[in-house]
Design an enzyme around this catalytic site. Structure first.
Site, PDB file in Angstrom:
ATOM      1  N   HIS A 219      48.115  49.622  46.428  1.00  0.00           N
ATOM      2  CA  HIS A 219      47.458  50.500  45.468  1.00  0.00           C
ATOM      3  C   HIS A 219      46.009  50.733  45.887  1.00  0.00           C
ATOM      4  O   HIS A 219      45.491  50.059  46.764  1.00  0.00           O
ATOM      5  CB  HIS A 219      47.486  49.883  44.063  1.00  0.00           C
ATOM      6  N   ASP A 221      42.118  51.306  43.812  1.00  0.00           N
ATOM      7  CA  ASP A 221      41.530  51.022  42.506  1.00  0.00           C
ATOM      8  C   ASP A 221      40.997  52.298  41.854  1.00  0.00           C
ATOM      9  O   ASP A 221      40.350  53.117  42.520  1.00  0.00           O
ATOM     10  CB  ASP A 221      40.392  50.006  42.633  1.00  0.00           C
ATOM     11  N   HIS A 275      45.344  48.672  49.293  1.00  0.00           N
ATOM     12  CA  HIS A 275      45.380  47.229  49.516  1.00  0.00           C
ATOM     13  C   HIS A 275      46.473  46.609  48.650  1.00  0.00           C
ATOM     14  O   HIS A 275      47.038  47.259  47.776  1.00  0.00           O
ATOM     15  CB  HIS A 275      44.022  46.586  49.218  1.00  0.00           C
ATOM     16  N   ARG A 285      47.597  31.317  43.728  1.00  0.00           N
ATOM     17  CA  ARG A 285      46.329  31.945  44.091  1.00  0.00           C
ATOM     18  C   ARG A 285      45.686  32.516  42.828  1.00  0.00           C
ATOM     19  O   ARG A 285      46.372  33.109  41.980  1.00  0.00           O
ATOM     20  CB  ARG A 285      46.566  33.058  45.114  1.00  0.00           C
TER      21      ARG A 285
END
Length: 344
Positions: A219, A221, A275, A285
């Site tokens: 995607h 941002d 990304h 994570r």
């Protein structure tokens, strides 16, 4: 969902059982695993913001590095950014505590913390196969919610403490980028108030080794700038020269990336780069992202000619993204707003 609420993990395997069954009965899909393996591990351009407080030559060179990385990578990382490590670490601890709650509690946390409905998110409702499933959970919180909260919750108090310096850093970087393309550096102070922005707390649970789903689907941002504080677990990947590159974590740095609005506003000079996050089979994570956003009625328009993108409001952009996700399962983004385009 029975006793699933006793676990802190979202019920991925129950909710997406059909997708997992199809994956198991279609071995040919395992060839898609190659698509989630990056070809290289790279360190993002590293910029020492302390150079901004040195002599004029060092200051200008630092600004040039920021602009150059935003053009060539769409990503960079900063050190000596002025945000105390203690604040970031406290935010991380509170984030971990929140995500360790039983799943049922997290699903109801919007009401407890006075977050807007739907702030807690997990999985991918539109996924039609395993490779489209985001193996993650998140709290996507508008800062106006935590400022309207009145300080009744410790988590809200910590979020306010970390939001202010992140916002100030975002404004500083946005002003530098505006200056470097000859535009007014005050634009972002006027259109991007603190309460317009968002904080997103992310957790990527370990995923079963037999399923190669992503933690977050590819995607871009939908903001001006994103500031990311991540732990030492690798996972962030971005597109560089049409190939996926794995970003080597730097615990001392904050990761900055250009969003769609900045690309449109700069007429494509600064790049909003695709990304994603790849999950780990053994380690969870965590990350915290700050999104510098304008008000919904802000008009995004470039002063450069010829314009690549037509004028649009942030509200119009967000509504188009929601419509595309609902209809076709993924975000289309800026290509919807090209001056000359054909989506027939």
């Amino acid at each position: 969902m029975g006793e699933i609420g006793e676990s802190s993990d979202p019920p991925f395997e129950e909710a997406y059982k059909k997708l997992f069954d199809e994956f198991n009965y279609a071995p040919r899909l395992s060839s898609e695993v190659d698509e989630v393996i990056a070809v290289d591990e790279r360190e993002l351009p590293l910029i020492d913001l302390e150079e901004l407080s040195r002599g004029e030559m060092a200051r200008e060179e630092c600004k040039n590095k920021i602009a150059r990385a935003s053009q060539e990578w769409g990503f960079f990382q900063v050190v000596n950014h002025g945000i105390p490590r203690e604040i970031l670490e406290t935010m991380r601890k509170e984030e971990v505590k929140l995500f360790k709650r039983p799943f049922k509690e997290k699903a109801m946390a919007d009401k407890e913390f006075n977050f807007s409905e739907g702030s807690y998110r997990w999985g991918s409702p539109s996924a039609s196969r395993v490779r489209e499933l985001s193996w993650s959970e998140a709290f996507h919180v508008q800062l106006s919610d935590i400022y309207a909260d009145g300080g009744n919750h410790h988590l809200s108090s910590i979020m306010r403490q970390v939001a202010i310096p992140l916002y100030e850093l975002g404004q500083k970087l946005a002003a530098i980028l505006a200056e470097k393309v000859g535009s007014s550096p005050t634009y972002f102070q006027e259109t991007c108030l603190l309460t317009h922005s968002y904080i997103r707390m992310n957790r990527y649970p370990p995923r079963p080794i037999s399923f190669h789903s992503l933690g977050l689907m590819p995607h871009t941002d939908s903001d001006f700038l994103t500031i990311l504080h991540q732990d030492d677990v690798p996972g962030l990947q971005l597109v560089k020269h049409r190939k996926w590159v794995s970003v080597k974590p730097n615990p001392d740095a904050l990761v900055i990336n250009i969003g769609d609005l900045f690309e449109a506003w700069s007429n494509g000079i600064y790049r909003s780069v695709e990304h994603r996050v790849v999950t780990n089979s053994t380690r969870e994570r965590f990350s915290t992202a700050f999104f510098l956003c304008p008000s919904y009625d802000t008009v995004i328009s470039s002063s450069f000619e010829p314009r690549l993108y037509r004028r649009f409001t942030f509200k119009e952009f967000k509504e188009q993204v929601r419509e595309d996700v609902k209809k076709i399962g993924h975000k289309v983004g800026l290509s919807r707003f090209l001056v000359v385009t054909d989506h027939s």
